[in-house]
Write an enzyme that holds these catalytic residues in place. Structure first.
Site, PDB file in Angstrom:
ATOM      1  CG  ASN A  10      33.559  41.717  55.058  1.00  0.00           C
ATOM      2  OD1 ASN A  10      33.702  42.867  55.487  1.00  0.00           O
ATOM      3  ND2 ASN A  10      34.089  41.305  53.912  1.00  0.00           N
ATOM      4  CE  LYS A  12      31.591  41.806  51.259  1.00  0.00           C
ATOM      5  NZ  LYS A  12      31.344  41.193  49.953  1.00  0.00           N
ATOM      6  CG  HIS A  98      37.173  40.369  51.151  1.00  0.00           C
ATOM      7  ND1 HIS A  98      36.647  40.772  49.949  1.00  0.00           N
ATOM      8  CD2 HIS A  98      36.203  39.657  51.774  1.00  0.00           C
ATOM      9  CE1 HIS A  98      35.393  40.327  49.861  1.00  0.00           C
ATOM     10  NE2 HIS A  98      35.101  39.645  50.958  1.00  0.00           N
ATOM     11  CD  GLU A 100      34.133  42.799  48.291  1.00  0.00           C
ATOM     12  OE1 GLU A 100      34.227  43.425  49.356  1.00  0.00           O
ATOM     13  OE2 GLU A 100      33.178  42.038  48.024  1.00  0.00           O
ATOM     14  CD  GLU A 170      34.648  35.694  51.427  1.00  0.00           C
ATOM     15  OE1 GLU A 170      33.675  35.780  52.174  1.00  0.00           O
ATOM     16  OE2 GLU A 170      35.220  36.687  50.945  1.00  0.00           O
ATOM     17  N   GLY A 176      28.275  38.183  46.543  1.00  0.00           N
ATOM     18  CA  GLY A 176      27.297  39.220  46.216  1.00  0.00           C
ATOM     19  C   GLY A 176      26.507  38.941  44.952  1.00  0.00           C
ATOM     20  CB  SER A 216      25.556  34.049  47.682  1.00  0.00           C
ATOM     21  OG  SER A 216      25.876  35.101  46.789  1.00  0.00           O
TER      22      SER A 216
END
Ligand code: 13P
Length: 259
Positions: A10, A12, A98, A100, A170, A176, A216
């Protein structure tokens, strides 16, 4: 039964079209020996980079996914993209929900469900993301949160559709941050997700659905994570932005699957 490993990058909001093409040109030879019989390799660039990356991936074993899709066929939805637009661009997969999107853009399980239905109707293969925040995990709410995301996000889908799709677990606290769930912790949660899919959609859908881990994931921990019985690959952020680390991660994931 053996589920085929799927490792997706991904990207992003990273990589212009030319940078994206350079990345896949570097990636293709590094993963050329990955047999499609045991693993799928996917890259998910931004919308403006999709067409160039689809073109660059032609004739290779690297597949292309988008990062979002809208539920309507067309219309006044500024900033959104339709399933037909993605299909025509040659996209195969699409990430939906996702964290985010949920965190910064108001995505809910209801919008995930609408996007998912549009993707499936258009023949796109969805990668549906679920995951709990640190606060939810520490409050012992992980299973309740994931259960609800599955119940509402996958609402009204039939078992065959669910069996054919990809889920990405996730944990938000691992994205991250450099903090990976331990393989045991991830396995425990993946096993819960699979049992919830069995409860909602039956045993066959649960056996077939592929569940990626994301957060991660790196070349160094991919083998151990994918060695776990219910982890079928990864959805990768940072480590997917460089061809060598992404290729190394793919190879280690395959090793973990024993393929
Ligand atoms: P990182 O691999 O950078 O933690 O990101 C994970 C992710 O959000 C993939 O969708």
């Amino acid at each position: 039964m053996a589920r085929k490993v799927i490792v997706a990058g991904n990207w992003k909001m990273n990589k212009t079209a030319s940078e994206g093409v350079a990345l896949v040109e570097a990636l293709k030879p590094l993963v050329a020996d990955v047999c499609e019989c045991c693993a799928e390799v996917v890259v998910c660039p931004t919308f403006t980079t999709l067409s160039a990356v689809v073109e660059a991936c032609k004739g290779s074993n690297v597949k292309v996914g988008a990062q979002n899709v809208h539920w309507a066929e067309s219309g006044a939805f500024t900033g959104e993209i339709s399933a037909a637009m993605l299909k025509e661009a040659g996209v195969e997969y699409v990430i939906i929900g996702h964290s985010e999107r949920r965190q910064y853009f108001g995505e809910t399980d209801a919008t995930v469900n609408s996007r998912l239905k549009a993707a499936v109707a258009a023949g796109l293969k969805p990668i549906v993301c679920i995951g709990e925040t640190l606060e939810e995990r520490e409050g012992n709410k992980t299973e309740a949160v994931l259960g609800k995301q599955l119940e509402d996000g996958l609402k009204d889908l039939d078992s065959a559709t669910v069996g054919a799709m990809v889920l990405a677990y996730e944990p938000v606290w691992a994205i991250g941050t450099g903090k990976t769930a331990t393989p045991e912790m991830a396995q425990e949660t993946h096993a819960f997700i699979r049992s919830k899919v069995a409860e909602l959609f039956g045993k066959e859908a649960a056996e077939n659905v592929r569940i990626q881990y994301g957060g991660s994931m790196k070349p160094e921990n991919a083998e151990e994570l994918v060695r776990q019985a219910d982890i079928d690959g990864g959805l990768i952020g940072g480590a997917a932005l460089k061809a060598d680390s992404f290729a190394a991660l793919v190879k280690n994931a395959i090793k973990g699957a024993g393929c």
